[in-house]
Design an enzyme around this catalytic site. Structure first.
Site, PDB file in Angstrom:
ATOM      1  N   GLU A   1       0.830  -1.217   0.000  1.00 13.22           N
ATOM      2  CA  GLU A   1       0.000   0.000   0.000  1.00 13.22           C
ATOM      3  C   GLU A   1       0.860   1.260   0.000  1.00 13.22           C
ATOM      4  O   GLU A   1       0.596   2.219  -0.736  1.00 13.22           O
ATOM      5  CB  GLU A   1      -0.960  -0.031   1.199  1.00 13.22           C
ATOM      6  CG  GLU A   1      -2.038  -1.086   1.001  1.00 13.22           C
ATOM      7  CD  GLU A   1      -2.933  -1.345   2.218  1.00 13.22           C
ATOM      8  OE1 GLU A   1      -3.888  -2.118   2.078  1.00 13.22           O
ATOM      9  OE2 GLU A   1      -2.678  -0.799   3.300  1.00 13.22           O
TER      10      GLU A   1
ATOM     11  N   ASP B   1      -3.715  -8.351  18.550  1.00 13.69           N
ATOM     12  CA  ASP B   1      -2.408  -8.700  17.984  1.00 13.69           C
ATOM     13  C   ASP B   1      -1.420  -9.241  19.014  1.00 13.69           C
ATOM     14  O   ASP B   1      -0.436  -9.882  18.648  1.00 13.69           O
ATOM     15  CB  ASP B   1      -1.781  -7.458  17.333  1.00 13.69           C
ATOM     16  CG  ASP B   1      -2.351  -7.188  15.948  1.00 13.69           C
ATOM     17  OD1 ASP B   1      -3.301  -7.884  15.546  1.00 13.69           O
ATOM     18  OD2 ASP B   1      -1.829  -6.278  15.269  1.00 13.69           O
TER      19      ASP B   1
ATOM     20  N   GLN C   1     -10.262  -7.081  12.256  1.00 12.53           N
ATOM     21  CA  GLN C   1     -11.483  -7.859  12.527  1.00 12.53           C
ATOM     22  C   GLN C   1     -11.269  -8.859  13.651  1.00 12.53           C
ATOM     23  O   GLN C   1     -12.123  -9.026  14.529  1.00 12.53           O
ATOM     24  CB  GLN C   1     -11.917  -8.609  11.265  1.00 12.53           C
ATOM     25  CG  GLN C   1     -12.991  -7.924  10.474  1.00 12.53           C
ATOM     26  CD  GLN C   1     -14.194  -7.555  11.337  1.00 12.53           C
ATOM     27  OE1 GLN C   1     -14.678  -8.329  12.160  1.00 12.53           O
ATOM     28  NE2 GLN C   1     -14.680  -6.341  11.166  1.00 12.53           N
TER      29      GLN C   1
END
Ligand SMILES: Cc1cc2nc3c(=O)[nH]c(=O)nc-3n(C[C@H](O)[C@H](O)[C@H](O)COP(=O)(O)OP(=O)(O)OC[C@H]3O[C@@H](n4cnc5c(N)ncnc54)[C@H](O)[C@@H]3O)c2cc1C
Length: 446
Positions: free
Chosen positions: A187, A316, A332
C-alpha cells in the site's frame, strides 16, 4: 501530584468488580464497549490519548490524510459509557499475584491500579528480526508519530534532491526502498508511486519526481503472501504498472545511512522504510506466559492465560490457534476477540459460566494497490479491480471510529481522486543536513 488516596489503588469495601483494559486499539475498545451494560467498573488505559485507525496510517505517511482524520480521542469515543474511566499512562509492570499494574502517567508519576479482571490489548511493534540497529535508518509504521516521520522523510528527500548538484546524492534521495511486501509495504509503495507521478508533477525545477525509483523488497517468493497466489500476481502486475520495482526472494543484510544491502547488492537510498514484521508489545513478557516466536501470548481457548481465569490477552498481542492455523493479526480478529472477552467477563460477573470458546469469523481480507485497484479474498471469492477498490473505500469509511472522521476522510479522498492533489504535504521538522548537502552549501557560499 496525586491525592493521597488514589481511587484506582484503594478500593472501597463492596465496590463493583474492576476490569482493567490495557490498550485502546481495536481490541481494547471493543472489550470496553462490550462491558457497557455490565455491573463492572471499567478502566481503559493507553499511553496515547487517541485511538488510531491503523489501516489508513499509510495514507498519513504519504500525505493523503492528516493524522487527526484517522484518530479519535479515547475520552470522546467513550464519553457515553458511564461505567468507564480512561487513564492516560504507560503500563510498565503487571503483578498478577497481587492483581495490580503500574502505570506511568505524564506529569503525575507512577500509579498503581488494582484489578479483578485484566485484559491486555497492547498490540504489536515493528520487529527487525534481531537487527534492532536497522531501526535508526528504516522506520516502521505503527502510530501517528511514525506516519508523520515517514511523511517528512519522503517529502524532504525531494527537497534535498532539488537542492543538491551531486548526481549520486540526487539519485540516492530519489530512491525509495521498502522492506517487506505485506499489505503495508504494498500500500505504501503504490501510494508513493502515485505521489511521484501525479501529485508532485511540475512542482520542482531541477528534478522530475516521476524519475524516482521505488523498490519493494520481499524475502518470500511473492508479494502479499497472506493472499491467494492468483491475487498476489494481480497485485504484482499492478505494482509494475505503477512503476514499483518488486524484488522477491531477497534477504536484507544491512541497513545504514547510505541505504540497504540486500542479496549482496547495495541499493543507495535516503528513504528506507521497514514494513516487514511485527512482534508483540513488551508488556506480554511481564505476564510470565509462554509466547510464540513473535512474542505473542499463547492463550487458552477462552483467551485467558493458562491457570489465570481472570487475565486475558486479546488482539495482535495474543497467539490464537483455530483449526490448526493461527488467527491472523488483523483488525477484525482484534475486534472479535475484544468483544468476546468483554461479554465473557460480563457473564462471569453475573455468575454465568462461559459457554463457548472463542471462534474467529473471517469476513474477508482486502488490500489496496494505488488508485482504482484493490484485491479481496473472502472464502472462495478472490477478486480484484476497480469495483473492489470502491468496496475497499466504502468499508474503510464505515469502519472509521467517528462520524467526523468519515466526513473528513471522504472529502479528502474525493478531492484527491479528482485532482490528484494531497492536502497534507507538510514537512514537520527539517531533517539534519547530510554530508552531501553540506558539501553543496559550502560550494554555494565559497
Ligand atoms: C500500518 C498498518 C496497516 C494495517 N492495515 C490493516 C488492514 O488494512 N486491515 C486490517 O484488518 N488490519 C490492518 N492492520 C492490522 C490491525 O491494525 C491490527 O491487527 C489491529 O490494530 C490490532 O488491534 P489491537 O487492539 O490488538 O492493537 P492496536 O490497535 O495496535 O492497539 C494497541 C494499543 O495499546 C496501546 N499500548 C501498547 N502498549 C501499551 C502500554 N505499555 N501501556 C499503555 N498502552 C499501551 C497502544 O498505544 C495502542 O493504542 C494494519 C496494521 C498496521 C500497523
Amino acid at each position: 501530584m496525586l491525592a493521597e488516596t488514589d481511587p484506582f489503588e484503594i478500593r472501597a469495601p463492596g465496590a463493583r468488580p474492576r476490569v482493567v483494559i490495557i490498550g485502546a486499539g481495536f481490541a481494547g475498545v471493543a472489550a470496553a464497549r462490550a462491558l457497557k451494560r455490565s455491573d463492572a467498573e471499567v478502566v481503559l488505559i493507553d499511553r496515547r490519548n487517541h485511538h488510531i485507525f491503523q489501516p489508513l496510517l499509510y495514507q498519513v505517511a504519504t500525505a493523503v490524510l492528516a493524522p487527526s482524520e484517522i484518530a479519535a480521542p479515547i475520552r470522546q469515543l467513550e464519553a457515553k459509557q458511564a461505567n468507564l474511566n480512561v487513564i492516560l499512562g504507560d503500563v510498565v509492570d503487571v503483578d498478577s499475584a497481587h492483581r495490580t499494574i503500574d502505570t506511568v502517567c505524564p506529569g503525575i508519576g507512577t500509579r498503581k491500579v488494582q484489578f479483578d479482571f485484566l485484559v491486555v490489548a497492547t498490540g504489536t511493534r515493528p520487529s527487525y528480526f534481531g537487527h534492532d540497529e536497522f531501526a535508526a535508518f528504516a522506520p516502521g509504521l505503527k502510530n501517528l508519530a511514525d506516519a508523520e516521520a515517514i511523511r517528512t522523510k519522503i517529502l524532504s528527500a525531494f527537497e534535498m534532491a532539488e537542492a543538491t548538484d551531486d548526481e549520486n546524492e540526487r539519485a540516492r534521495q530519489m530512491n525509495f526502498v521498502l522492506v517487506g511486501a505485506g499489505p503495508t509495504g504494498v500500500e505504501l509503495a503504490a501510494s508513493i508511486a502515485q505521489l511521484v507521478t501525479v501529485t508532485l508533477r511540475g512542482n520542482f525545477r531541477q528534478i522530475d519526481p516521476a524519475t524516482s525509483t521505488i523498490t519493494l523488497l520481499e524475502g518470500g517468493d511473492r508479494v502479499l503472501p497472506s493472499f491467494a497466489p492468483s491475487l498476489s500476481r494481480k497485485a504484482a502486475k499492478r505494482l509494475a504498472k505503477l512503476g514499483v520495482k518488486v524484488l522477491t526472494g531477497v534477504k536484507v543484510e544491512r541497513v545504514d545511512a547510505q541505504g540497504v544491502i540486500a542479496g549482496g547488492t547495495r541499493i543507495p537510498s535516503a528513504t528506507v522504510l521497514w514494513t516487514a514484521g511485527v512482534a508483540a508489545s513488551p508488556i506480554v513478557q511481564l505476564l510470565g506466559v509462554k509466547t510464540d516466536r513473535a512474542g505473542r501470548a499463547l492463550v487458552e481457548p477462552f483467551l485467558n492465560l493458562p491457570g489465570e481465569p481472570n487475565i486475558f490477552v486479546v488482539g495482535d498481542a495474543a497467539s490464537v490457534q483455530q483449526d490448526g492455523r493461527p488467527v491472523p493479526g488483523v483488525a477484525q480478529a482484534a475486534i472479535q476477540q475484544g468483544r468476546y472477552v468483554g461479554r465473557l467477563i460480563s457473564d462471569q460477573i453475573r455468575g454465568r459460566e462461559p459457554k463457548r470458546a472463542f471462534r474467529y469469523r473471517d469476513k474477508g481480507n482486502m488490500a489496496v494497490v494505488g488508485k482504482n485497484f484493490a484485491i479481496l479474498e473472502a472464502g472462495h471469492l478472490k477478486t480484484g479491480g476497480l469495483l473492489t477498490w470502491f468496496i475497499w473505500a466504502f468499508v474503510h469509511l464505515l469502519a472509521l471510529p467517528q462520524l467526523q472522521n468519515r466526513w473528513r476522510v471522504q472529502s479528502q479522498w474525493l478531492w484527491s481522486y479528482l485532482t490528484g492533489q494531497r492536502s497534507s504535504r507538510l514537512i514537520s521538522e527539517a531533517p539534519p543536513p547530510t554530508n552531501a548537502s553540506q558539501a553543496t552549501k559550502q560550494t554555494l557560499t565559497s
